[in-house]
Design an enzyme around this catalytic site. Structure first.
Site, PDB file in Angstrom:
ATOM      1  N   HIS A 228      17.593  54.657  34.143  1.00  0.00           N
ATOM      2  CA  HIS A 228      16.278  55.288  34.031  1.00  0.00           C
ATOM      3  C   HIS A 228      16.304  56.802  34.256  1.00  0.00           C
ATOM      4  CE1 HIS A 228      11.900  55.685  34.483  1.00  0.00           C
ATOM      5  NE2 HIS A 228      12.147  56.371  35.583  1.00  0.00           N
ATOM      6  N   GLU A 268      14.357  47.879  42.026  1.00  0.00           N
ATOM      7  CA  GLU A 268      13.726  48.673  40.978  1.00  0.00           C
ATOM      8  C   GLU A 268      13.792  50.181  41.267  1.00  0.00           C
ATOM      9  OE1 GLU A 268       9.975  47.359  39.480  1.00  0.00           O
ATOM     10  OE2 GLU A 268      10.392  45.267  39.924  1.00  0.00           O
ATOM     11  N   HIS A 270      13.890  54.068  40.578  1.00  0.00           N
ATOM     12  CA  HIS A 270      13.368  54.925  39.509  1.00  0.00           C
ATOM     13  C   HIS A 270      13.946  56.336  39.649  1.00  0.00           C
ATOM     14  CE1 HIS A 270      10.688  52.039  37.682  1.00  0.00           C
ATOM     15  NE2 HIS A 270      10.235  51.697  38.871  1.00  0.00           N
ATOM     16  N   GLU A 285      10.795  51.019  43.776  1.00  0.00           N
ATOM     17  CA  GLU A 285       9.442  50.539  43.512  1.00  0.00           C
ATOM     18  C   GLU A 285       8.883  49.685  44.651  1.00  0.00           C
ATOM     19  OE1 GLU A 285       6.067  49.899  40.806  1.00  0.00           O
ATOM     20  OE2 GLU A 285       7.723  51.319  40.783  1.00  0.00           O
TER      21      GLU A 285
END
Length: 297
Positions: A228, A268, A270, A285
């Site tokens: 990401h 998760e 980011h 996250e």
């Protein structure tokens, strides 16, 4: 180099740590995209949170500005935010309705440059809040992250166009298509080697593009890892988040890929940033900041 992974809880579940940057004050600043707040993690583990007066504003990516403040995008109410290191926040409207500002970076011209996800534009904002917008030549390109390049221009990923764009400080745009269809690039950063590096969330790869547009790709072992965001450390290594795999990946100057799995389920990761001491920070996250520090000895 072996790394120790530490998870620091900074918010309740659902607040959504997303972007992260190491501030000029030594604090680790982060956005809470679902809570409409900016947070700061101090070296002693203390966490401060600052409301923006608009819980649904969607603060996303943040960066250090030329004025020593943190600047960030508010993608849901279409504004650019600014917060001093003492926690005083302000914001400026983007002229195009529904633009969806997302990526942001300090430019070589003393202004901040940002992408507009929904409007196929690149924006420029001065530290006084004056905004100029430049259209991209591709409709539906979904411009994502942006970074200052080694050539004095700004470079950004075009997620839905499978391309990387270059924009001069005068607003001239050139688009470089990527060789692998479905790459869907998101994160981009300037490397220590004079090139730009990006990650393809769809293609499961790390890519290198020279200022002349020559592309080299480094496929990940796990093509479903969904990389990401990416950043360059002080030693030239490239660090990136593997959102779909719960890992922090790293690419060395020798082209060797490695990774560090984050403890616990549904990490998760980011946004990602590297401090001057080489410590790596990623926004998770689920409500944490992960810190990967070099193992002493």
């Amino acid at each position: 180099m072996t790394r120790i992974a530490e998870l620091i809880e900074v918010a309740e579940e659902g607040a959504g740590p997303y972007g992260v940057a190491v501030g000029p004050d030594g604090g680790v600043w982060f956005t809470l995209v679902h809570a409409g707040e900016i947070g700061r993690l101090a070296a002693d583990g203390t966490v401060e949170r600052y409301g923006l007066g608009a819980p649904e504003c969607g603060p996303a990516v943040l960066t250090v500005g030329p004025d020593g403040a943190l600047w960030f995008t508010r993608m849901r109410d279409h504004r650019i935010g600014r917060i001093d290191t003492d926690g005083k926040a302000s914001s400026f409207a983007v002229p195009t309705a529904g633009a969806g500002p997302y990526g942001i970076a300090a430019g070589p011209d003393g202004a901040l440059w940002f992408t507009e996800l929904n409007a196929d534009r690149i924006g420029r904002i001065t530290v006084e809040g004056e905004v100029t917008e430049y259209p991209l030549p591709r409709a539906g390109a979904f411009p994502s992250f942006i970074t200052a390049g080694p050539d004095g221009a700004l470079w950004c990923t075009l997620n839905q166009a499978d391309a990387v764009a270059r924009i001069t400080v005068g607003g001239e745009v050139a688009v470089h298509p990527l060789p692998t269809g479905g790459t869907a690039p998101v994160g981009i950063t300037a490397g220590a080697d004079g090139a730009l590096w990006y990650v393809g969330i769809g293609g499961g790869l790390v890519g290198r593009i020279t200022v002349d547009g020559e592309v080299t790709e480094y496929p990940l072992a796990d093509r479903a890892a969904r990389p990401h965001a990416i950043t360059c450390g002080p030693d030239g290594r490239l660090w990136f988040t593997e959102w779909g795999a719960g890992r922090i990946g790293v690419l060395g100057p020798d082209g060797q890929l490695d990774g560090h799995r984050l403890p616990g389920p549904a990490a998760e990761p980011h946004g990602i940033a590297v401090g001057p001491d080489g410590a790596v920070y990623a926004a998770l996250e689920r409500g944490s900041i992960a810190r990967l520090a070099p193992r002493q000895g």
